[in-house]
Design an enzyme around this catalytic site. Structure first.
Site, PDB file in Angstrom:
ATOM      1  N   HIS A 117       0.873  -1.183   0.000  1.00  0.00           N
ATOM      2  CA  HIS A 117       0.000   0.000   0.000  1.00  0.00           C
ATOM      3  C   HIS A 117       0.908   1.230   0.000  1.00  0.00           C
ATOM      4  CE1 HIS A 117      -3.527   2.311   0.482  1.00  0.00           C
ATOM      5  NE2 HIS A 117      -3.861   2.056   1.733  1.00  0.00           N
ATOM      6  N   HIS A 158      -2.452  -2.182 -10.061  1.00  0.00           N
ATOM      7  CA  HIS A 158      -3.409  -1.604  -9.120  1.00  0.00           C
ATOM      8  C   HIS A 158      -4.680  -2.424  -9.144  1.00  0.00           C
ATOM      9  CE1 HIS A 158      -5.804   1.425  -7.052  1.00  0.00           C
ATOM     10  NE2 HIS A 158      -4.652   1.919  -6.649  1.00  0.00           N
ATOM     11  N   ASP A 173       2.694   5.460  -6.899  1.00  0.00           N
ATOM     12  CA  ASP A 173       3.964   5.344  -6.183  1.00  0.00           C
ATOM     13  C   ASP A 173       5.182   5.219  -7.081  1.00  0.00           C
ATOM     14  OD1 ASP A 173       3.259   5.620  -3.571  1.00  0.00           O
ATOM     15  OD2 ASP A 173       2.552   3.558  -3.403  1.00  0.00           O
TER      16      ASP A 173
HETATM   17  N1  ACO Z   1       4.698  -6.856 -10.975  1.00  0.00           N
HETATM   18  C1  ACO Z   1       4.541  -8.050 -11.619  1.00  0.00           C
HETATM   19  N2  ACO Z   1       3.364  -8.689 -11.753  1.00  0.00           N
HETATM   20  C2  ACO Z   1       2.291  -8.090 -11.230  1.00  0.00           C
HETATM   21  C3  ACO Z   1       2.367  -6.862 -10.547  1.00  0.00           C
HETATM   22  C4  ACO Z   1       3.633  -6.243 -10.431  1.00  0.00           C
HETATM   23  N3  ACO Z   1       3.766  -5.060  -9.801  1.00  0.00           N
HETATM   24  N4  ACO Z   1       1.134  -6.489 -10.118  1.00  0.00           N
HETATM   25  C5  ACO Z   1       0.318  -7.477 -10.513  1.00  0.00           C
HETATM   26  N5  ACO Z   1       1.007  -8.440 -11.203  1.00  0.00           N
HETATM   27  C6  ACO Z   1       0.438  -9.644 -11.843  1.00  0.00           C
HETATM   28  C7  ACO Z   1       0.053 -10.677 -10.809  1.00  0.00           C
HETATM   29  O1  ACO Z   1       1.092 -11.588 -10.593  1.00  0.00           O
HETATM   30  C8  ACO Z   1      -1.150 -11.315 -11.475  1.00  0.00           C
HETATM   31  O2  ACO Z   1      -0.700 -12.179 -12.483  1.00  0.00           O
HETATM   32  P1  ACO Z   1      -1.495 -13.565 -12.756  1.00  0.00           P
HETATM   33  O3  ACO Z   1      -2.907 -13.151 -13.069  1.00  0.00           O
HETATM   34  O4  ACO Z   1      -0.768 -14.190 -13.880  1.00  0.00           O
HETATM   35  O5  ACO Z   1      -1.386 -14.349 -11.479  1.00  0.00           O
HETATM   36  C9  ACO Z   1      -1.839 -10.152 -12.174  1.00  0.00           C
HETATM   37  O6  ACO Z   1      -0.780  -9.225 -12.456  1.00  0.00           O
HETATM   38  C10 ACO Z   1      -2.932  -9.497 -11.358  1.00  0.00           C
HETATM   39  O7  ACO Z   1      -2.372  -9.015 -10.162  1.00  0.00           O
HETATM   40  P2  ACO Z   1      -3.003  -9.210  -8.729  1.00  0.00           P
HETATM   41  O8  ACO Z   1      -1.881  -9.378  -7.734  1.00  0.00           O
HETATM   42  O9  ACO Z   1      -4.084 -10.219  -8.762  1.00  0.00           O
HETATM   43  O10 ACO Z   1      -3.662  -7.787  -8.533  1.00  0.00           O
HETATM   44  P3  ACO Z   1      -4.148  -7.188  -7.153  1.00  0.00           P
HETATM   45  O11 ACO Z   1      -5.243  -6.283  -7.510  1.00  0.00           O
HETATM   46  O12 ACO Z   1      -4.392  -8.234  -6.149  1.00  0.00           O
HETATM   47  O13 ACO Z   1      -2.855  -6.380  -6.654  1.00  0.00           O
HETATM   48  C11 ACO Z   1      -1.291  -4.688  -6.245  1.00  0.00           C
HETATM   49  C12 ACO Z   1      -2.667  -5.031  -6.791  1.00  0.00           C
HETATM   50  C13 ACO Z   1      -1.130  -5.171  -4.792  1.00  0.00           C
HETATM   51  C14 ACO Z   1      -1.116  -3.164  -6.235  1.00  0.00           C
HETATM   52  C15 ACO Z   1      -0.212  -5.347  -7.157  1.00  0.00           C
HETATM   53  O14 ACO Z   1      -0.343  -4.876  -8.461  1.00  0.00           O
HETATM   54  C16 ACO Z   1       1.207  -5.147  -6.642  1.00  0.00           C
HETATM   55  O15 ACO Z   1       1.676  -5.900  -5.791  1.00  0.00           O
HETATM   56  N6  ACO Z   1       1.912  -4.081  -7.142  1.00  0.00           N
HETATM   57  C17 ACO Z   1       3.231  -3.778  -6.654  1.00  0.00           C
HETATM   58  C18 ACO Z   1       3.132  -3.014  -5.347  1.00  0.00           C
HETATM   59  C19 ACO Z   1       2.646  -1.595  -5.532  1.00  0.00           C
HETATM   60  O16 ACO Z   1       3.096  -0.881  -6.404  1.00  0.00           O
HETATM   61  N7  ACO Z   1       1.715  -1.164  -4.645  1.00  0.00           N
HETATM   62  C20 ACO Z   1       1.174   0.196  -4.649  1.00  0.00           C
HETATM   63  C21 ACO Z   1      -0.254   0.199  -5.044  1.00  0.00           C
HETATM   64  S1  ACO Z   1      -0.859   1.818  -5.142  1.00  0.00           S
HETATM   65  C22 ACO Z   1      -1.152   2.243  -3.577  1.00  0.00           C
HETATM   66  O17 ACO Z   1      -1.508   1.486  -2.728  1.00  0.00           O
HETATM   67  C23 ACO Z   1      -0.982   3.626  -3.171  1.00  0.00           C
END
Ligand code: ACO
Length: 429
Positions: free
Chosen positions: A268, A307, A363
């Site tokens: 987050h 996201h 971010d």
């Molecule tokens: N890098 C690589 N792969 C990713 C990323 C990433 N940053 N984000 C998502 N994916 C992939 C997942 O592995 C998944 O792949 P799959 O369907 O083959 O299994 C797919 O994309 C969907 O992702 P989920 O994790 O299901 O998406 P979710 O909505 O649960 O997660 C999150 C969102 C937590 C923000 C995620 O994208 C992530 O971890 N990002 C990196 C951390 C980040 O930047 N957080 C800040 C968010 S903004 C904020 O809170 C202010």
């Protein structure tokens, strides 16, 4: 268009049910009438992480994740970032309308005159270890405020709530700045009422021996815009924590402590710190393809990408990217920028990211901006918390005044062991 209802056939019984659709949703409780027998509990929906469950009706923030739209009370984030100030935006978020001049002056006066914290809070902060993370200090200190303001328990009194709102918005920067100065072992710098909200925060962070701190106007405005961009984001993890904890009718300081704790997590508000670490680890532009390979092999996450809601470019990231150039012009460029731009360029063309609709989130660039502005990494999530405070409080207040809301209490699907008898320790294997 047909009727705004959903017809459900339960193939276990052959029975058909018709449930209303409102705002594109059915009520979870309407499923409970679907039973196989009289003593059946009724059908539930299973939705870990609230992937497709609306927990409230809200009038605060609108997001269209597919189109990359973010609006506070209907006003596009791009217009607010360009033309508003953080305190005006905070008023809008909390009161629903942009303030008149008189309202804004009064609001600004109240926030400005609640920035001081009790000297005992300072003593409380002194108790933290010298290398305590400022976000950890903030979580503890904002929670402790509830003991300084026991009147805050009176959450159903609008005048009382208003007072706590002034206090929270005003004191978060003071506690945040004191937490930072504590980590440096420096004396605390007191608030200066002649300065703007952002200018005063810079003063409390960076004032040294000068009689009067003069904030750099470019950085002051940039910080104010960053606060605007972070002010609310509907039902994210920390807003959900605020509503959920607040639904027990605890005082707002305790609920904000919970929201701040939620924000602390690397998935987050901690992501910008993780982005910097990732960029440093990559090291140079030519190593970007190698890193992208690692991400695709699931050996790393591309931090600052992806996201839950945005499936296109995060509109905040666009504003921030432009802001970055202004700041780098003022302060000199961040050497990591080159790597970040290359990483974004490659990722946005790569099938892995395109297919999953992974774009830079808020971010991705903020860490580099904050670093160029002179903020140490530990202060990043604290900046986020200051900006998000009006949003948390608005979400909390909306929840309190919503007659449909009750104490938040999800159901579970129990999949553990059936009843069994206690086994004395000597008989266990
Ligand atoms: N890098 C690589 N792969 C990713 C990323 C990433 N940053 N984000 C998502 N994916 C992939 C997942 O592995 C998944 O792949 P799959 O369907 O083959 O299994 C797919 O994309 C969907 O992702 P989920 O994790 O299901 O998406 P979710 O909505 O649960 O997660 C999150 C969102 C937590 C923000 C995620 O994208 C992530 O971890 N990002 C990196 C951390 C980040 O930047 N957080 C800040 C968010 S903004 C904020 O809170 C202010």
């Amino acid at each position: 268009m047909g009727k705004e209802t959903l017809t459900i056939t339960d193939n276990r019984t052959g029975k058909t049910y018709e449930v209303p659709i409102e705002h594109g949703a059915i009520r979870g409780m309407d499923l409970r009438q679907i039973k196989v027998s009289e003593d059946d509990f009724g059908l539930m929906s299973y939705d870990p992480a609230f992937m497709n469950t609306a927990s409230c009706k809200s009038t605060i923030t609108f997001i269209d994740g597919e189109k990359g739209i973010l609006q506070y009370r209907g006003y596009p984030i791009e217009q607010l970032a360009e033309r508003s100030t953080f305190l005006e935006t905070a008023f809008l978020i909390l009161h629903g309308e942009l303030p008149t001049r008189a309202q804004l002056d009064e609001w600004t006066y109240h926030i400005t005159h609640h920035t001081m914290i009790h000297e005992n809070i300072k003593k409380f902060m002194d108790g933290f270890h010298y290398d305590a993370h400022p976000m950890g200090i903030l979580v503890g200190t904002v929670g402790a405020l509830s003991t300084f303001y026991p009147d805050a328990k009176n959450i159903m009194d609008p005048a009382n709530r208003e007072k706590q709102i002034y206090r929270l918005i005003a004191k978060m920067p003071t506690m945040a700045a004191f937490a930072y100065r504590h980590s440096l072992g420096m004396p605390y710098a007191y608030p200066d009422n002649d300065l703007t909200f952002a200018g005063n925060f810079l003063n409390m962070l960076f004032k040294m021996t000068e009689m009067k701190y003069k904030p750099n106007p470019v950085l002051e405005r940039a910080l104010d815009v960053l606060f605007i961009l972070h002010a609310d984001h509907e039902q994210n993890c920390s807003a959900n924590a605020m509503r959920s904890v607040g639904s027990s009718h605890v005082d707002p300081y305790s609920a904000v402590a919970a929201a701040t704790a939620a924000l602390y997590g690397p998935l987050h508000g901690g992501a910008n710190e993780a982005v910097l670490r990732m960029l440093r680890e990559i090291g140079s532009k030519d190593k970007v393809p190698e890193f992208v390979k690692k991400v695709k092999a699931r050996e790393a996450l591309l931090m600052g990408f992806g996201h839950r809601v945005y499936k296109s470019y995060d509109p905040r990231a666009k504003v921030i990217k432009n802001l970055a150039y202004q700041i780098f012009q003022e302060r000199g460029t961040n050497p990591l920028l080159e790597i970040a731009i290359e990483l974004e360029r490659i990722a946005l063309q790569d099938e892995f990211f395109v297919k999953r609709k992974l774009y830079p989130n808020v971010d991705y660039y903020t860490g580099m901006i904050y670093e160029a502005m002179g903020f140490p990494v530990e202060v990043f999530p604290v900046l986020f918390a200051i900006g998000r405070t009006p949003g948390w409080i608005a979400q909390w207040q909306e929840m309190l005044l919503d007659s449909e809301q009750k104490i938040a209490r999800p159901r579970q699907l129990y999949v553990g062991s059936g009843k069994r008898d206690y086994v004395p320790i000597e008989q266990r294997r």
